[in-house]
Structures are given as C-alpha cells and as structure tokens.
Design an enzyme around this catalytic site. Sequence first.
Site, PDB file in Angstrom:
ATOM      1  N   TRP A 102       0.829  -1.211   0.000  1.00  0.00           N
ATOM      2  CA  TRP A 102       0.000   0.000   0.000  1.00  0.00           C
ATOM      3  C   TRP A 102       0.857   1.253   0.000  1.00  0.00           C
ATOM      4  CZ3 TRP A 102      -4.185  -1.518  -1.871  1.00  0.00           C
ATOM      5  CH2 TRP A 102      -4.814  -2.680  -1.444  1.00  0.00           C
ATOM      6  N   ASP A 172      -1.575   6.633   6.297  1.00  0.00           N
ATOM      7  CA  ASP A 172      -2.662   5.720   5.935  1.00  0.00           C
ATOM      8  C   ASP A 172      -2.909   4.846   7.165  1.00  0.00           C
ATOM      9  OD1 ASP A 172      -4.236   3.636   5.012  1.00  0.00           O
ATOM     10  OD2 ASP A 172      -2.978   3.176   3.265  1.00  0.00           O
ATOM     11  N   LYS A 196     -11.932  -1.975   6.992  1.00  0.00           N
ATOM     12  CA  LYS A 196     -11.127  -2.812   7.874  1.00  0.00           C
ATOM     13  C   LYS A 196     -11.644  -2.734   9.309  1.00  0.00           C
ATOM     14  CE  LYS A 196      -8.648  -3.284   4.200  1.00  0.00           C
ATOM     15  NZ  LYS A 196      -7.525  -2.501   3.758  1.00  0.00           N
TER      16      LYS A 196
HETATM   17  C1  LIG Z   1      -7.022  -2.116   2.313  1.00  0.00           C
HETATM   18  C2  LIG Z   1      -5.994  -1.055   2.346  1.00  0.00           C
HETATM   19  C3  LIG Z   1      -5.882  -0.097   1.316  1.00  0.00           C
HETATM   20  C4  LIG Z   1      -6.751  -0.127   0.085  1.00  0.00           C
HETATM   21  O1  LIG Z   1      -8.045   0.206   0.401  1.00  0.00           O
HETATM   22  P1  LIG Z   1      -9.173   0.387  -0.738  1.00  0.00           P
HETATM   23  O2  LIG Z   1     -10.280   1.000   0.063  1.00  0.00           O
HETATM   24  O3  LIG Z   1      -9.482  -0.979  -1.247  1.00  0.00           O
HETATM   25  O4  LIG Z   1      -8.647   1.282  -1.776  1.00  0.00           O
HETATM   26  C5  LIG Z   1      -4.940   0.895   1.452  1.00  0.00           C
HETATM   27  N1  LIG Z   1      -4.149   0.944   2.535  1.00  0.00           N
HETATM   28  C6  LIG Z   1      -4.211   0.048   3.527  1.00  0.00           C
HETATM   29  C7  LIG Z   1      -3.283   0.147   4.695  1.00  0.00           C
HETATM   30  C8  LIG Z   1      -5.138  -0.981   3.462  1.00  0.00           C
HETATM   31  O5  LIG Z   1      -5.203  -1.891   4.460  1.00  0.00           O
END
Ligand SMILES: *Cc1c(COP(=O)(O)O)cnc(C)c1O
Length: 361
Positions: A102, A172, A196
């Site tokens: 990511w 993030d 999540k």
């Molecule tokens: C799942 C995830 C993403 C991607 O998320 P989307 O909503 O599918 O774009 C980005 N960063 C992290 C840390 C993630 O766990």
Amino acid sequence: MARVYNFSAGPSMLPESVLKKAAAEMLDYEGCGQSVMEMSHRSKVFESIIRGCEDLLREIVNIPDNYKVLFLQGGASTQFAMIPLNLMNGSGKADYVITGQWANKAYQEAARYGDARAVASSKDKTFSYIPKLDPATFTPDADYFYICMNNTIYGTKYHTLPQTGNVPLIADISSCALSEPIDVTKFGMVYAGAQKNMAPAGVTIVIIREDLLGKARDITPTMLNYQIHADNGSMYNTPPCYTIYMCKLVLEWLKNDIGGLANMKRINEAKAALLYDFLDQSELFRGTVVKEDRSLMNVPFVTGNEEMDAKFVKEATAAGFVNLKGHRTVGGMRASIYNAMPIEGVKKLVDFMKKFEAENR
Ligand SMILES: *Cc1c(COP(=O)(O)O)cnc(C)c1O
C-alpha cells in the site's frame, strides 16, 4: 444460524450488535417509515446521521477543532492520488517510506505528479520490519512525509512516529483506525478506508488539518479536491449514506459497549498477545514479523511448509475459522483480528492451532 470466526483482512467482521441494530432498523429508521438506504441525503434525518457520525468520531478519537473530517468515496486507494494533487504543490517534493504494497502504491502514484522520494524501504526482507528512520535523510522542504501506519498485508506497525519537524506527517491508518488512541496533532492528515475497522466498504474517512486545505493544483478534479468536500460538509455530491450510518453504529458500539479507544487498545493487546505468545513457543508455526514491529491487527504466520500451510487453512475453514489464507506475496496464513473480533474467537483459533500442531508434528 451459525456465524463463523472471520479473520478476513477486509472487508472484515462487524460487531454483531451493530449488525442486529442495522437489521432491526432496516425497514423503518427511527419511525420515519424508510430505510436509511432510501432517504434523501439532504433530509433532516440523514443530516443528523452524518453530523452525528462526525461528532462521535471527533469525541472518540479526540480530533482537535482545527482538523476537518471528510467522508469520501473511491477507497483508500483514491487517496494515493488525492494526496499529491492536493498537497504536493509547494516544493513539489514528498518523502515516502516503503513498508509494503500500500505504501508503494501511494509512492508510485505520487511519482506521477511530482518528486516523490523513497527515503527508506523494508522490501529487502519481504517487508517484515519497519525500517529505522534517520531524519537527516528526510527532505527538509518536502510538502509532506508519508507513511502507512499499519501494513495490513505484512503485519507490521509503526510503534514510534518519524520525527518530521515542520513537514506535515500523513498516515494511511486504514487497518489500525480506531484500534487504539492516536494523537491527531502529530499528523497533518490521516485517512482510512472504512472496511477494515470502521464500517462496511464504501466510505473513506480523511482527517486533515485546516491549513493544508486550499493548496490543490489547478488541474485537480473537483471531486478530488479536499477543499470542495470540506466546504460542503462532505455533501458536495451524494455521500455513501448507508455506510456512514453503519459507521455511526460502530462508533456508538465503541463508545457505549467498549468504553472508548483506551479500552479498545487493552482488548486488542490481549487478543494479539494470545496469538503471538502461542506463535513464539510453537514448534510448528512462527510469526513472520520482527517482534518490535508487530501489528495488533494483522498477524501473519507460516509453518515453513506450503503443503502444511494449505492443510491448516483447509482444516481451519472446515472448523469455522475462515479467511486465514495469507497474502500471495507472503504465503502462509494471516489472522486479521480487528476490533470486532471477539477475544473468544482468538482463544478458539489458538486452541485449534494447538490441536493441529499436536496432530501434525
Ligand atoms: C485495504 C488497504 C488499502 C486499500 O483500500 P481500498 O479501500 O481498497 O482502496 C490501502 N491501505 C491500507 C493500509 C489498506 O489496508
């Protein structure tokens, strides 16, 4: 009806009481004779849902008044472009730490718009650790410094934040949001895809310091401009109404049933300790991450033998422990134990792993 223990990395488990409340309110939300799915986003009822959700989030996370909360769409991945489009507009430089897929995707996207610099990486050991960071190597006039706080795929987490001085730190927090208290004042911006730990898929929550608004490049599409969403209370266009409602229910659960983020952290630490303590003494399984950088949320582990891993995943699934297969780049298994995973789920998984180990040594 039997519910499984779902260790999915995302979308992932929601608290059962939240699902029950949503089911009970499905046809008639608080006596208004409609589902939240059906109502106008401009209605008074929905206005109270979105503002109620924001207020609860501000209270639970302790978000200072000089930060905006935005409810956006496009997933966490759309932020990979929104961040450079909105913020890489001073020196045009930004620092990234590459701690997994990511973080790397965010870096590659930013490199399309400006001078994105990878200041450190843990790719050499399949991202099984967080690199030691030396502020002397940071770009002093960077527009921002970017990290992925919890690396969902690899199971690592920053336990101390990089010292970036006056350069705004952006994180993030998709897979660790609401898992423990965070000091928002240490960041220029944090963001999370909801699926999540916050809600079903469909909303991305951005918490951004007000002085970082209004810096977008001219070419920035209107829908990708933070300022537009901030000025319109996240209602420039139709927001993901039902997901925001679900997020509000999750926040009510966190506040009323769990008692806030400090309690949530204690519960998450207890859950993670059960699993890590078992892995540390197991003769069959082992964790893949260095101890000091372990995530509380995502726990990858292997047996060292692909056939044995596959046998474990198959038997675990049959026993009601689902979505334990690891990411293809790590192999093995990964147990994602987000907020909604009850401690009994982890206890029962560990019991199952003990039994499997006894049978397969
Ligand atoms: C799942 C995830 C993403 C991607 O998320 P989307 O909503 O599918 O774009 C980005 N960063 C992290 C840390 C993630 O766990």
